[in-house]
Write an enzyme that holds these catalytic residues in place. Structure first.
Site, PDB file in Angstrom:
ATOM      1  N   LEU A  77       0.841  -1.216  -0.201  1.00 55.01           N
ATOM      2  CA  LEU A  77      -0.009  -0.011  -0.128  1.00 55.01           C
ATOM      3  C   LEU A  77       1.002   1.140   0.156  1.00 55.01           C
ATOM      4  O   LEU A  77       1.971   1.121   0.324  1.00 55.01           O
ATOM      5  CB  LEU A  77      -0.817  -0.006   1.334  1.00 55.01           C
ATOM      6  CG  LEU A  77      -1.860  -1.279   1.069  1.00 55.01           C
ATOM      7  CD1 LEU A  77      -2.582  -1.429   2.491  1.00 55.01           C
ATOM      8  CD2 LEU A  77      -3.011  -0.890   0.038  1.00 55.01           C
ATOM      9  N   LYS A  85      16.978  -0.253   3.018  1.00 52.21           N
ATOM     10  CA  LYS A  85      16.481   0.635   1.747  1.00 52.21           C
ATOM     11  C   LYS A  85      16.609   2.069   1.724  1.00 52.21           C
ATOM     12  O   LYS A  85      16.973   2.415   0.653  1.00 52.21           O
ATOM     13  CB  LYS A  85      14.807   0.101   1.584  1.00 52.21           C
ATOM     14  CG  LYS A  85      14.146   0.871   0.278  1.00 52.21           C
ATOM     15  CD  LYS A  85      12.919   0.528   0.211  1.00 52.21           C
ATOM     16  CE  LYS A  85      12.266   1.426  -1.026  1.00 52.21           C
ATOM     17  NZ  LYS A  85      10.901   0.946  -1.512  1.00 52.21           N
TER      18      LYS A  85
END
Length: 313
Positions: free
Chosen positions: A71, A177
């Site tokens: 999402l 990340k």
């Protein structure tokens, strides 16, 4: 493929720019799926490949023991998982929640604690790569959480990721990340500036492309992005608004930890200017628009687009 009671499907919530190709790769390789997306039309290609389309997120959790979440942000995750309501504990109890969304480590740790408190298992699983690697099943997965659970997930993620790297406790995959995306965001902004500089000096951008592609600095990212600059193709692979959100989280994390990170702050400013120029959903290489606007405002020359048009004419 028709699912039946003998096979527990994998759930997939969120079929956007990244989520849809990820889910399609799972479906193409035979993974039984039950999918949901707020915009139902995004589910049609999955239905065509045999996936079941759920009417609600609750149906996904009712049928799947492992649920992948892709999402757009933390607010969307909270809304879809019904955090803070009586539905949330029922959703996550006995399930493995694999969250691939770009979120902060602090949010991820808090969500992991809540999932665990209600009898679920949480895996932090951000991915490196944009739409094309997602389509090719060539993302790089960075996973954090219980190592045994992560190992059990590897076969599920194989159609999606060319590599899966275990990063340690929850929070560390997202920090990994952030480190990778710091390099990516600064590199793309640097490439845009180099191409803009070349154009402002009257150089042929295709010759610039040829030199860069043949040299030691060439990469998959540089080849893709410089081609987009030459063709003036800003169709989205990774959106400016998403890159800005990433830069914001990286910058705030660096500041909170006392880490010097001046390049991501500069890149963040350029991305914000690009969004303000009306290009939030163009590809991140459209950051060149901010450089063009600065140049024009300073009276230092024509934008890259005009220079390219002049040369082609």
């Amino acid at each position: 493929m028709t699912m039946n009671g003998s096979v527990s499907p994998v759930g997939f919530l969120g079929l956007g720019v990244m989520g849809q190709p990820m889910a399609l790769n799972l479906a193409r390789t035979g993974t039984p799926l039950v999918v949901w997306n707020r915009t139902a039309a995004r589910c049609a290609p999955l239905r065509d490949l045999g996936a079941d389309v759920a009417e609600t997120p609750a149906e996904v959790f009712a049928r799947a023991r492992t649920v992948i979440v892709m999402l757009v942000d933390e607010a969307a995750i909270d809304a879809v998982l019904r955090r803070g309501t009586a539905e949330f504990p029922a959703f996550v109890a006995g399930r493995t929640l694999v969250v691939t969304s770009s979120i902060t480590p602090e949010y991820s740790r808090a969500l992991a604690a809540e999932v665990g408190a209600h009898g679920g298992t949480y895996v932090e699983a951000p991915v490196s790569g944009s739409r094309i690697p997602a389509e090719q099943g060539a993302l790089v997965g960075m996973l954090a959480g219980d190592e045994a659970v992560v190992e059990a997930l590897r076969p599920i993620l194989q159609p999606v990721c060319r590599a899966v790297v275990y990063c340690g406790p929850v929070g560390h995959a997202l920090l990994m990340k952030f480190a990778v995306n710091l390099f990516l965001n600064v590199m793309v902004a640097g490439l845009a500036e180099a191409a803009h500089f070349a154009g402002q000096q009257g150089l042929d951008l295709r010759q610039f492309q040829a030199v860069l592609d043949a040299g030691p600095m060439a990469s998959g990212v540089s080849r893709l992005k410089v081609a987009k600059l030459v063709e003036r193709d800003f169709s989205v692979q990774a959106a400016v608004s998403d890159a800005l959100n990433s830069a914001r989280m990286i910058s705030e994390t660096a500041r909170a930890s006392g880490t010097a990170a001046p390049l991501i702050d500069l890149t963040r400013a350029l991305l914000a200017e690009t969004v303000a120029l009306g290009a939030p959903r163009e590809d991140m290489i459209a950051v060149v628009r901010a450089l063009e606007a600065r140049t024009t405002a300073g009276g230092e020359g024509a934008p890259l687009q005009q220079l390219a048009e002049d040369r082609s004419g």
